[in-house]
Design a protein around this motif. Structure first.
Motif, PDB file in Angstrom:
ATOM      1  N   SER A  36      -5.071  -7.461  -8.325  1.00  0.00           N
ATOM      2  CA  SER A  36      -3.863  -6.862  -8.900  1.00  0.00           C
ATOM      3  C   SER A  36      -2.721  -6.791  -7.893  1.00  0.00           C
ATOM      4  O   SER A  36      -1.644  -6.296  -8.211  1.00  0.00           O
ATOM      5  N   SER A  37      -2.941  -7.298  -6.681  1.00  0.00           N
ATOM      6  CA  SER A  37      -1.889  -7.267  -5.658  1.00  0.00           C
ATOM      7  C   SER A  37      -0.933  -8.437  -5.855  1.00  0.00           C
ATOM      8  O   SER A  37      -1.283  -9.467  -6.422  1.00  0.00           O
ATOM      9  N   LEU A  38       0.290  -8.245  -5.378  1.00  0.00           N
ATOM     10  CA  LEU A  38       1.292  -9.313  -5.357  1.00  0.00           C
ATOM     11  C   LEU A  38       1.564  -9.650  -3.899  1.00  0.00           C
ATOM     12  O   LEU A  38       1.676  -8.752  -3.055  1.00  0.00           O
ATOM     13  N   ASP A  39       1.679 -10.925  -3.612  1.00  0.00           N
ATOM     14  CA  ASP A  39       1.842 -11.379  -2.235  1.00  0.00           C
ATOM     15  C   ASP A  39       3.085 -10.771  -1.586  1.00  0.00           C
ATOM     16  O   ASP A  39       4.166 -10.744  -2.181  1.00  0.00           O
ATOM     17  N   ASN A  40       2.902 -10.269  -0.381  1.00  0.00           N
ATOM     18  CA  ASN A  40       3.992  -9.709   0.438  1.00  0.00           C
ATOM     19  C   ASN A  40       4.716  -8.560  -0.257  1.00  0.00           C
ATOM     20  O   ASN A  40       5.942  -8.464  -0.220  1.00  0.00           O
ATOM     21  N   SER A  41       3.928  -7.690  -0.886  1.00  0.00           N
ATOM     22  CA  SER A  41       4.472  -6.538  -1.610  1.00  0.00           C
ATOM     23  C   SER A  41       3.630  -5.303  -1.322  1.00  0.00           C
ATOM     24  O   SER A  41       2.523  -5.399  -0.803  1.00  0.00           O
ATOM     25  N   LEU A  42       4.176  -4.158  -1.713  1.00  0.00           N
ATOM     26  CA  LEU A  42       3.401  -2.923  -1.595  1.00  0.00           C
ATOM     27  C   LEU A  42       2.257  -2.944  -2.596  1.00  0.00           C
ATOM     28  O   LEU A  42       2.429  -3.360  -3.750  1.00  0.00           O
ATOM     29  N   PHE A  43       1.086  -2.489  -2.159  1.00  0.00           N
ATOM     30  CA  PHE A  43      -0.121  -2.438  -2.983  1.00  0.00           C
ATOM     31  C   PHE A  43      -0.547  -0.983  -3.062  1.00  0.00           C
ATOM     32  O   PHE A  43      -0.860  -0.363  -2.044  1.00  0.00           O
ATOM     33  N   ALA A  44      -0.518  -0.421  -4.260  1.00  0.00           N
ATOM     34  CA  ALA A  44      -0.787   1.008  -4.451  1.00  0.00           C
ATOM     35  C   ALA A  44      -2.255   1.262  -4.766  1.00  0.00           C
ATOM     36  O   ALA A  44      -2.875   0.530  -5.533  1.00  0.00           O
TER      37      ALA A  44
END
Length: 196
Positions: free
Chosen positions: A125-133
């Protein structure tokens, strides 16, 4: 047909056969080779539901980011000083996931002195080079000035994940991999989400 035209006809037939053979050979050479199959990227999934709240980013210094690679079974640990009092409901960290190919789970433990909470989220569910909650198992009540310790462990998956690190503003901000020495003057880009 006269005999004197026979050599010309024979030559024309021979040239035609030779040209046809050349054309067939050329077609075989020019035929595109089959490309090796590229493995599909891991199917992505919607992010987990994160409770509503107020996001408070950790203050970091200016300068270039540097990746801290965390592979399956490895743990990154760090410390941060809290600037805002309240109940923390989620923890976000900026990740690189190698063009959306990282899989596995990212497990979090967040502690304020002897009070600890956990959380876990699927890297698909992560997006590359982004915040991961990552939502916390229970809110963690903190006071301004408290020192929080966190650990991020990658479980499973065959592609690592990069925690982006930035220059730290002070010595209280630090991050290390598998209990090794802290990265020199660097910290992760983090955001704490407080309950409203």
């Amino acid at each position: 047909m006269s005999r004197k035209h026979f050599p010309t006809l024979a030559l024309a037939i021979a040239c035609g056969i030779a040209l046809a053979a050349c054309h067939q050979q050329e077609a075989a050479v020019d035929a595109p080779a089959k490309a090796a199959a590229t493995p599909p990227a891991s199917p992505r999934m919607a992010p987990a539901t994160i409770p509503a709240g107020n996001d408070v980013p950790l203050q970091i210094g200016t300068g270039a980011n540097t990746p801290l690679l965390v592979n399956a079974g490895q743990t990154a640990t760090g410390e941060i000083k809290v600037a805002t009092a309240g109940k923390v409901a989620a923890f976000s960290v900026e990740l690189g996931n190698f063009a959306n190919t990282s899989t596995g789970m990212l497990d979090l433990q967040l502690c304020d002195a002897d009070k600890c909470v956990t959380g876990s989220a699927d890297l698909r569910s992560s997006l590359d080079n982004s915040l991961f909650a990552i939502a916390l198992s229970a809110p963690l009540e903190v006071a301004a000035g408290d020192m929080l310790r966190y650990s991020l462990t990658k479980n499973g998956g065959n592609v690592g994940v990069a925690i982006w690190t930035y220059p730290a503003l002070d010595e209280s901000q630090k991050i290390s991999l598998d209990g090794g020495s802290a990265t020199n003057g660097r910290t992760a880009k983090l955001v704490l989400r407080y309950e409203p």
